[in-house]
Design an enzyme around this catalytic site. Structure first.
Site, mmCIF file in Angstrom:
data_model
loop_
_atom_site.group_PDB
_atom_site.id
_atom_site.type_symbol
_atom_site.label_atom_id
_atom_site.label_comp_id
_atom_site.label_asym_id
_atom_site.label_seq_id
_atom_site.Cartn_x
_atom_site.Cartn_y
_atom_site.Cartn_z
ATOM 1 C CD GLU A 150 -2.525 -1.460 2.610
ATOM 2 O OE1 GLU A 150 -1.904 -0.880 3.683
ATOM 3 O OE2 GLU A 150 -3.409 -1.972 2.703
ATOM 4 C CD GLU A 312 -3.793 -5.704 2.955
ATOM 5 O OE1 GLU A 312 -4.401 -5.037 3.664
ATOM 6 O OE2 GLU A 312 -2.634 -5.294 2.641
#
Lengths: 676, 676, 676
Positions: A150, A312
């Protein structure tokens, strides 16, 4: 279908066995099998494990883990681990650390805390990726490579400043061109040497105090925007370095990165990736259209609409929110299935086993601190695993048949949020979501596209606050309408070019003729103020609707007026117009209307253009469709708090129960998938 | 009784005659005698007076002041003055200045603005304390030495970083031990060299923006906590330096420091001190239980429960609050007397004479800017002085006979507030106060203790949000219950060990068997949400109570269920349990209940265990008790806005009027003290 | 009349043709003539144009523009352009950039971002001003020189620190004097070397967290205040450098700067200027008294009351506000005319043509992005131009005949806002405006003056929160009252001397005898609290009024009590008093009253002293007067949303219609000007 290296839906999550002992590793694998897990993401934070010191590699731990996973038939999404830098590296090369907007070189902590342009950093990620790829090139259960993690933040250090100048030089060729494109003569900031250009970083108390903390009021919005583009480019280049290093040893490797939609242009970031991945963390009371929008966006980031991966989700509460409620019964499953419904081909979670300490020890995990699986969430995950197995690869590779496109672009976000916009605090994506919601709630499949995408396949194109527009993009839209398209846009569309220079001659510059209007002024209303749309056309259910926030003062030049303002000094002036242009229509919404108006307006054009709804359901049941040449899959998800009955309009085969049904009965959070 | 160097209650305050001329000094002493003042704190900000330049000492001014005070029979609390560093010192050694969390070396201003680990600073405070002690070793009216002053802030400079590493090395021995204890493998931050460890300081805009300003969301809560412990240790060591320097010349000197309960572990800070002092500044509408709690805490900071000193109160408005109302009639006296009631043995104020300029010129003082004593507050202070004289040393040295203990610990505060806790903004002490309030309002004396304190003397022990627990502490609590104790705890207790690593196997780790339950999940509710406790046991006045904020989802393993949730998907699941364990009982509160529930629950166990209330009074009258082997003293204070009548249950001698009374009539703010 | 270099009212605005091409320049001039524009401000951001690199001057562009303007009869306000520094200069001399309060040397961006004390900067502005003046000394249509531009911010760099010390040395002579005047013994901060003194700059997280972000809680308010005075002086000296450089070549040049009323002492900044200019940007719902107050202030900044210039208004929406509504019909004109009514002699706007890009592209301009003049605002500007032409120089040079003075001073602002004031968040000017409003609403002309101004000409003097007072100022006020003046003041007046040292012996120090009272304490109320004023005198319309926020507890020593508190423990104590002193009266308001009370009290004294109202109008119509020996001009402006009828009390000549009228009929936003 591009996602070729595995069979069925990837089910599993981030796995960090290095935090645990051998016994736990075996217990984890036992539980994975109990849950039906078939894939884990390894190595996201393991650089310090396989390179514990400079020059030394140590693959023993990793090899052992991978071997065990292989033995147990579990696929691996192999991360490069470059988001979390080892401490020895940062100690040796402190310049790798990013520098804050206030000029502070940060101390090591967290992740993605590096300068993306640092030479040593680039060298190191190339090296580590080559070493990894070389070492694991024959590891068959590695089905995908996961670059970095991320992304977040920008760096404002001198190294970035230098690279920024080079990047600008390459793009503009000359300072003359740059000065012109940026209109630097405004406030007398003409550049006479490339060295004079800096990242937009300063510690300006006056700005903070006068305008309220948190508002990024750059004096030169063009520069702020260009810097965000440059940062996007910087991170993208790091992706390219990692990808090339992997392909050097594994020519057919697929690479991805998990997106979170922060301050980058994700259309650009997606380019080096083979597959887009998404990390989706909705909050408890989020309306489901919000997640749906970003899922639709994910599907469109790789030029053509294509499947993507959920990398995720949280198997229970998040830990970063102000308040972190546990997930309601079936909530986790419904999030996973609604992602599949819109193009995802995996159901991966963060994380397999919950950490004992650190920032995320209170973040849900598939294996909780208790270590038990006879828990509420354990049971749900097991059932989910079982259902995913039943789905198999049935709908993998199918497409989402959208007839409506929503135009959305990160550049518009920056134009609206970074600059001295007339309504501070406007959040671009909140505005787009406001328009998107009706389509979602009506079970109309939508693509999220860019203004220069191929629009020809869509019956309707909606472009809320399409702030920036290049000539090419404008031509694309006009061609779409000329050829019979139905195009709907709003206030603050087509205002500036790519460098945030206003298109002169009346807004919205290049689209005036197509829309048959021009905008003389735009009023902004205070929080407690509103106006009215008074309808002066057929086909609307109400005579009057509420509107506000933005109120364009229009001049009509050819368009038909559908609605007029009901109040203020511009009472009676037009605010809703439709213009015939070529074979199509261009509709302009000059003020932010209430939802009822949007429903009426969009209904009208959905009917006219023949856009199809997936299924008529009661509010709270989301219906979605995936299809290929031969088959269609209908997904139903009950987001409401009550049991819902959905008439399917015929006998359909439920691919989970393998029974034919004409009615779906769904308890809260429940879902069903039918083959048509 | 440890406070042996004076007779009677110390009455007076901080005195800064160096700000004034000779005439004013004499006038001050005249007024002190008018008010009955018997003690002043000197020298808190006078380093620059007695050491005006490097190497030069100048005690003339101080000697003169002290001589005059001695002549007038006024005791001296002698400050070392090391909180306010002279400008010449900071100019010469700029590194003495603390460095902010953002990395800025601050410029001189305010107080306690130094790096507590700076070598030069340490050398200087030792030197000055030796010089002071040597000079005043025979000064008989110095009854106490006051080290530094109200501590505040942390330093994040390179010197601290180095000392931090040394401190860690000493405590952990090896990096392996530290990496394990800190679980540094989380997010890949394993340390391979001590030099890689840094103070948790950075300028992270992303965190501020994403999570809201003001929330300290360290990625590594263990590190943030350890740094707070290290800072505590750093300041504690400076106390030790000062103390040793004083004792070198005055072996029987007593030392103190005035606590304010900021970001240190005050149990540790108290260790080098002979006496704990407290600065108490309640705001106008503060409920009296708040001050009472911190007074009870002060009493327990020196291992065994012991008297302490009130070093600062405000004789009128504070100046630092957002709004600074004047003190209501009798408010100042009632604060002073309620402190005496809970173990204080002084009534000292900040300050004797109000400064003409500076940060506190609008802060109340015993002598106001008008210089007059015929004022509202002047009259009250005079009466207070007269009453304190009547009290004499009657109750000095007596103890507070508490049968209930509340467990509170600064480490829990950090665990809850620093880390990524599931309910951001939770204030640990506010939560503890919420549970403490009922006991206070019922006039039940309570001690505030640590989880490893001797609990055997208490009939009940209440431990709200006892976040962290070592094995030793858990054993201590279990032994207490086994031996017949009544222990009540709540959600988020016993979660982690001392390094903030979660105890695995289900919460609350080490206490599961004792409580007869384990916690599977904890739901957190939004502001506008609540749940219900439905009672399924006898002995509660209501069938249903409101609850919310935190809702544990429990699994009962042996405990008896007293209450169940009334709403949400966990309706019907247990939320209040009691478990017999050895000869005692362990009660678990799984959700934050309303005050009515707490009243009912606590009443039940107060009755069962035979905990005694000091006296039954109407709401708004605080009753407290001090006693020794032979005597008891009952304190009554009317906090309400109306006159209150209190039946004393027999004839008691009022030690102020010296009359026997069976009923106390108290106007608002009034107080009475009886000998039993 | 000082404004001698032009005829008629200057009408036009900031003009930046360097941002555009030749064709646009010609189009601009065409539109200027269409609008009746007779003046433009040139060069505000053009340093980089006429000095594109070190040592090189290039006046070709500027000469061409000026020549064209001259040909078209347009006057020029010639800016020195020194607020926007060329990038080459900042690159070569990075120390020119200001340093933030947190210690960060900012990167180039925005304007007025320099260190005002930097030697190189001073050298450069002198040089450029000399070059400019020499080049344009014979340019006849330059009617005024405009130094720098809107000042903002402070610098805290080492260079400023050094200059600060020099400035202090000069003013105080010795450190002894400074230590005494600053009471540095408070908190032990006595200076023993000038080098120890620093700007009040630090990065103090503790202060931010404890006291709430945004509150400047200096520990040493005297130092913070002195630094603001020093910053004022620093910028003032730069004005003097620029002025001297211009006068060297143009001895009769007039100079100005456009004020915005930020953190400087504008009385001081006005001194080197021949004419004060003002930039007025009211927000949509601002009450008109707010602008009126600052206009009245502008008039009085040059010792004697004198005309000033409106240098910037917005011809439509601003762009810096949170929400930027467009100006309502006639709103722009009414702002312009209300400025003329209070002493302005120009109507200049920012800016002539709206920029295509940059911070202000969404800020209104006389020529909008559409380039069209047949717009709503285009028509209004054309009409305004026509009316301004009709006004000609009729009322130029006349005075505003005020009989009431309001005392206001930037030093009071700092005393109240920088220091640890008992009511944080108090905004001094908001408080003053609260008292000013009634006079404005009653059409009573007021001057805004300083406490040492000549007060003898005023029938009433009102001094709200006159926080600081020197002996000389106190004498001035007392002499005014002694000679028959009517003086009204409030809580928190006369508290400290010029260095913020409290006047001892009871507040308000030097004014106690004049007021016949002294203040023992000041209570501050919380947001939800209030008190009552119970009237005990004749001449008030109500028996009881609401009050709050501040409540002085008074002791009366000779004054007559008009009102007493109705609540709280000080119920029945006086809060409104009048004292005869010499031939005059001194009135004290001890608490913040509601508007009704202020109306009653002020009415009473307006009647007593014979203060004249310009005209009785209905609410929403502002009436104002300008006059000289022979003529009077009555200005009427309708600020309300309805048409208003105003009876003129006789036949007056409307100077716009040139007709005699006895009644004015004004639509919303409309105005009229009559010659009496």
């Amino acid at each position: 279908m591009a996602l070729t290296k595995w069979n069925g839906i990837l089910y599993g999550g981030d796995y960090c066995p290095e935090q645990w002992d051998e016994e736990t590793l075996h217990e984890d694998i036992r539980i994975m099998k109990e849950y039906g897990i078939n894939a884990v993401t390894l190595n996201v934070h393991s650089w310090c494990v396989y390179q514990p010191e400079e020059g030394a590699y140590s693959f023993g731990v990793m090899d052992h883990i991978i071997h065990l996973l292989e033995e147990n038939g579990i696929n691996i999404v192999m991360a490069t681990g470059t988001a979390a830098l080892p401490n020895w590296l940062l100690k040796k090369y402190p310049d790798i650390m990013a520098q804050s907007i206030r000029g502070v070189r940060n101390r090591p902590a967290r992740r993605v805390n590096y300068c993306p342009n640092n030479k040593e950093f680039k060298h190191r990620i190339q090296e580590i990726c080559e070493v990894l790829a070389k070492h694991y090139k024959d590891q068959k259960n590695i089905v995908l490579w996961h670059l970095s993690n991320e992304l977040e933040g920008h760096c404002y250090c001198d190294c970035c400043a230098n690279e920024y100048r080079k990047w600008l030089k390459e793009r503009y060729g000359s300072l003359e061109a740059l000065n012109k494109a940026w209109n630097t003569m405004f406030w007398g900031h003409v550049y006479t040497d490339w060295e004079q250009i800096n990242p937009p970083a300063y510690d300006n108390m006056v700005m903070e105090n006068v305008n309220g903390a948190g508002i990024d009021l750059s004096a030169f919005p063009t520069e702020s925007m260009e810097y965000k583009r440059f940062m996007t480019e910087s991170f993208k280049k790091d992706f390219e370095i990692e990808k090339a290093a992997i392909l050097k040893y594994i020519p057919d490797a697929l690479v991805t990165n998990n997106f979170q939609f922060r301050e980058y242009d994700y259309d650009e970031l997606a380019k080096p990736l083979d597959i887009v991945s998404f990390d989706l963390y909705p909050e408890k009371n989020d309306s489901p259209h919000k997640a749906a929008f970003f899922l639709d966006m994910c599907r469109g980031l790789k030029k053509k609409q294509s499947p993507f991966l959920m990398m995720e989700m949280s198997p229970n509460q998040a830990s970063w929110a102000m308040s972190c409620p546990v997930k309601r019964p079936n909530e986790v499953s419904s999030i996973a299935v609604s992602s599949l419904a819109r193009g995802a081909e995996s159901a991966m979670f963060f994380q397999i086993r919950r950490s004992r300490a650190g920032f995320e020890k209170f973040h849900g995990a598939m294996i909780e601190h208790s270590g038990r699986t006879d828990t509420r969430q354990g049971k749900e995950l097991k059932k989910l695993g079982s259902n995913l197995k039943k789905m198999g690869d049935s709908f993998l590779g199918t497409e989402v048949p959208a007839e409506v496109a929503i135009i959305a672009d990160w550049n518009y976000k920056w134009g609206i949020e970074v600059t001295s916009f007339p309504k501070k605090g406007t959040k671009y994506f909140d505005e787009v979501l406001y328009y998107y919601k009706w389509f979602h709630d009506q079970n109309i499949m939508t693509d999220v596209v860019r203004a220069d995408s191929d629009l020809s396949k869509y019956k309707m194109v909606v472009a809320p606050m399409m702030y920036m527009l290049t000539e090419k993009q404008a031509d694309n839209i006009k061609a779409y309408v000329k050829n019979g398209g139905c195009f709907i846009t709003t206030y603050f569309s087509g205002i500036t070019d790519y460098q945030d220079n206003v298109w002169l001659g009346g807004y919205p510059g290049l689209l005036k003729d197509m829309l048959g209007i021009w905008v003389e002024e735009t009023d902004t209303l205070y929080e407690n103020e509103s106006n009215l749309i008074q309808i002066c056309a057929d086909g609307f259910s109400q005579k009057e609707y509420t509107c506000g926030v933005f109120c364009d003062l229009l001049r009509v030049e050819g368009a038909t007026v559908f609605g007029k303002y009901g109040k203020d000094f511009y009472q009676g002036q037009p605010c809703i117009t439709e213009n015939r242009y070529g074979k199509g229509k261009a509709i302009y919404i000059a003020t932010k209307p209430d939802e009822a108006f949007l429903g009426a307006l969009f209904s009208k054009y959905v009917q006219e253009t023949g856009v199809i709804k997936v299924l008529k359901t009661s509010a709270g049941v989301q219906a979605a469709l995936r299809k290929n040449e031969t088959e269609q899959y209908l997904f139903l998800i009950n987001y409401s708090a009550e049991q819902q009955k959905v008439e399917l309009g015929g006998k359909l085969r439920n691919i989970l129960s393998n029974e034919e049904e004409s009615i779906a009965m769904l308890i809260p959070g429940d879902y069903a998938i039918y083959r048509l």
